[in-house]
Design a protein around this motif. Structure first.
Motif, short mmCIF file in Angstrom:
data_model
loop_
_atom_site.label_atom_id
_atom_site.label_comp_id
_atom_site.label_asym_id
_atom_site.label_seq_id
_atom_site.Cartn_x
_atom_site.Cartn_y
_atom_site.Cartn_z
N TYR A 1 7.36 -85.95 56.58
CA TYR A 1 6.91 -84.69 57.20
C TYR A 1 7.31 -83.48 56.35
O TYR A 1 7.60 -82.41 56.89
CB TYR A 1 7.48 -84.55 58.61
N ASN A 2 7.30 -83.63 55.03
CA ASN A 2 7.78 -82.55 54.16
C ASN A 2 7.00 -81.25 54.34
O ASN A 2 7.58 -80.18 54.55
CB ASN A 2 7.72 -82.99 52.69
N ALA A 3 5.66 -81.35 54.23
CA ALA A 3 4.84 -80.15 54.38
C ALA A 3 4.94 -79.59 55.79
O ALA A 3 4.90 -78.37 55.99
CB ALA A 3 3.38 -80.47 54.04
N HIS A 4 5.10 -80.47 56.76
CA HIS A 4 5.19 -80.05 58.15
C HIS A 4 6.44 -79.19 58.38
O HIS A 4 6.37 -78.10 58.95
CB HIS A 4 5.25 -81.28 59.07
N TRP A 5 7.60 -79.72 57.93
CA TRP A 5 8.84 -78.98 58.12
C TRP A 5 8.83 -77.67 57.35
O TRP A 5 9.35 -76.65 57.83
CB TRP A 5 10.04 -79.81 57.65
N ALA A 6 8.27 -77.68 56.15
CA ALA A 6 8.24 -76.47 55.33
C ALA A 6 7.44 -75.36 56.01
O ALA A 6 7.77 -74.18 55.92
CB ALA A 6 7.65 -76.77 53.96
N ALA A 7 6.37 -75.75 56.71
CA ALA A 7 5.51 -74.76 57.36
C ALA A 7 6.07 -74.30 58.70
O ALA A 7 6.07 -73.09 59.01
CB ALA A 7 4.11 -75.33 57.55
N HIS A 8 6.56 -75.25 59.51
CA HIS A 8 7.07 -74.92 60.84
C HIS A 8 8.25 -75.84 61.14
O HIS A 8 8.10 -76.90 61.73
CB HIS A 8 5.98 -75.09 61.90
N ALA A 9 9.43 -75.39 60.77
CA ALA A 9 10.63 -76.23 60.89
C ALA A 9 11.08 -76.41 62.33
O ALA A 9 11.82 -77.35 62.64
CB ALA A 9 11.77 -75.62 60.07
N ALA A 10 10.66 -75.54 63.23
CA ALA A 10 11.15 -75.61 64.60
C ALA A 10 10.49 -76.71 65.42
O ALA A 10 11.02 -77.10 66.47
CB ALA A 10 10.95 -74.26 65.30
N LEU A 11 9.36 -77.21 64.98
CA LEU A 11 8.63 -78.21 65.76
C LEU A 11 9.14 -79.62 65.48
O LEU A 11 9.43 -79.97 64.34
CB LEU A 11 7.13 -78.13 65.43
N ASP A 12 9.25 -80.42 66.52
CA ASP A 12 9.60 -81.84 66.36
C ASP A 12 8.33 -82.56 65.93
O ASP A 12 7.55 -83.03 66.76
CB ASP A 12 10.14 -82.39 67.67
N TRP A 13 8.11 -82.67 64.64
CA TRP A 13 6.85 -83.19 64.11
C TRP A 13 6.67 -84.67 64.40
O TRP A 13 5.55 -85.14 64.58
CB TRP A 13 6.76 -82.92 62.62
N GLU A 14 7.78 -85.43 64.41
CA GLU A 14 7.64 -86.86 64.71
C GLU A 14 7.13 -87.06 66.14
O GLU A 14 6.24 -87.88 66.38
CB GLU A 14 8.96 -87.58 64.50
#
Length: 334
Positions: A244-257
Motif C-alpha cells: 500500500y505504498n502509494a496509498h499511504w503516501a497519499a492518505h496516511a490516515a486511512l486504514d487501507w488494508e
C-alpha cells in the motif's frame, strides 16, 4: 530461410521459404490457432461473454468503477461522496457494457500500448459523454483523476480474473454439473433393479446393479461439485509490491488494508444505491501476484471425479444427495 518440408536434403531453395510460400490465411475454423475457436467453438460459445478478452475488459471496468465509488466514501476532502445519480450512472454503464465499448478500449490501446491504462482512459471519457445529464457529467468530470487511484495493473487484473471465474462457475459450470447429476440420479433410480456382472481383480465377482454403479458415479461427481463450488476466489488490491505504498503516501490516515478488504469482500448483489463490492475473498495481506494460475489450477483439478463422497452432502439436489442411500443392489437369486 526455412526449406519446405518436402524438399530433398541439400536442395537449393534460396528463392523459396516456408513463410513466403504460405498464403495469408483468412480467419476460419480451419485456420484457428486453438481448437476452442475452431472445431469446438460451438461447444464453448456460452463462455465467450465471460472468459474472452471482452469479458476481461468488462470486469476491469467493473473493478475500476467499484473502487472509484468506494474512494468517494473514504472521507477524502478532495473526493466527496458521489450522488445516488452518479453511482447509478456508473453501475448502469457496467451492466450495459457492450462489444462496441470493448472495441473503443482497444482503439485507445493503440495509443497507450497498455491494456489497463486504456480502460482507465475510456472510463474518463465516459464521464464527459453527451448522453449524461449536465449535473452528473460535471460531478464525475471534477473527480475523474481518482479513477485507478493508487492501483497497479495487477490490482485490476487479479480481481477481474477472479470475477470472470466466478461468473463462469456460477452461471455455467455448476448449473451444467447440476443437470448431469440430476440425470445420473434418474438413471440410478430407474436402473436400480437391473442386474449386471461386476468384477474385482480383473475377474468376475458378486453381482451388482446398473443403478447402484450409476449412483456411485453420481456420488463421486457430487463431491467434485461441492469442492468446485467451495474454491475461494481470492483477490488483492494493495499496490505493486503489496505494501500500500502509494496509498499511504497519499492518505496516511486511512486504514487501507481494511478499505481494500471491504471493497473486495462486500457483496456485489446489494441495491444500486447501497455499498457494493466485488463479492470475492480477501487474500493474505501483503500478497502481490501469481493468483490467477493458482485459481485456475485449483478449479480445473477439481473438475475430475473425487475419489469418494462424504457421508453428508450439500450438493445440488436432495434426490441426488441421497441417491447412494436410496439405491440398493438387487439381491441375487438363489
Amino acid at each position: 530461410q526455412v526449406p519446405l518440408p518436402d524438399a530433398p536434403l541439400g536442395s537449393d531453395l534460396s528463392s523459396k521459404s516456408l513463410m513466403s510460400s504460405t498464403p495469408s490465411a483468412v480467419s476460419t475454423p480451419l485456420t484457428s490457432l486453438s481448437p476452442l475457436d475452431g472445431r469446438y467453438a460451438a461447444k464453448v460459445a456460452a463462455l465467450r461473454p465471460l472468459l474472452s478478452e471482452y469479458g476481461l475488459m468488462h470486469r476491469r471496468v467493473q473493478v475500476e468503477v467499484e473502487w472509484f465509488i468506494a474512494l468517494s466514501d473514504a472521507g477524502f476532502a478532495e473526493f466527496k461522496p458521489l450522488s445516488p445519480a452518479a453511482r447509478a450512472t456508473l453501475r448502469e454503464g457496467v451492466q450495459q457494457f457492450s462489444q462496441a465499448d470493448a472495441q473503443a478500449i482497444k482503439d485507445i490501446e493503440r495509443t497507450t500500448n497498455h491494456d489497463v491504462k486504456a480502460v482507465e482512459y475510456w472510463i474518463k471519457e465516459q464521464f464527459n459523454a453527451a448522453s449524461l445529464d449536465a449535473a452528473t457529467r460535471a460531478e464525475l468530470a471534477r473527480v475523474s483523476e481518482f479513477v485507478h487511484f493508487a492501483c497497479t495493473s495487477e490490482d485490476i487484473n487479479n480481481t477481474s480474473h477472479a470475477l470472470m471465474l466466478k461468473g463462469a462457475r456460477e452461471q455455467l459450470l455448476l448449473p451444467a454439473l447440476d443437470a448431469i447429476i440430476a440425470h445420473l440420479t434418474g438413471m440410478a433410480h430407474g436402473l436400480a433393479q437391473v442386474p449386471m456382472l461386476s468384477r474385482t481383480h480383473g475377474q468376475t465377482a458378486s453381482p451388482t446393479t446398473v443403478g447402484k454403479e450409476m449412483a456411485n458415479v453420481c456420488a463421486r461427481l457430487q463431491t467434485a461439485y461441492q469442492r468446485l463450488a467451495d474454491v475461494p476466489l481470492r483477490a488483492k488490491m494493495n499496490g505493486a509490491v503489496g505494501n500500500y505504498n502509494a496509498h499511504w503516501a497519499a492518505h496516511a490516515a486511512l486504514d487501507w488494508e481494511a478499505f481494500a478488504r471491504r471493497v473486495i469482500e462486500t457483496s456485489d448483489t446489494a441495491s444500486v444505491d447501497a455499498p457494493l463490492g466485488l463479492g470475492l475473498s480477501f487474500l493474505t495481506p501483503g500478497a502481490t501476484s501469481g493468483l490467477r494460475n493458482v485459481r485456475v489450477a485449483s478449479m480445473a483439478g477439481l473438475l475430475k471425479f473425487a475419489p469418494s463422497a462424504p457421508a453428508a452432502m450439500s450438493g445440488p439436489s436432495a434426490t441426488a444427495r441421497t441417491v447412494t442411500k436410496d439405491v440398493q443392489p438387487a439381491r441375487p437369486r438363489e
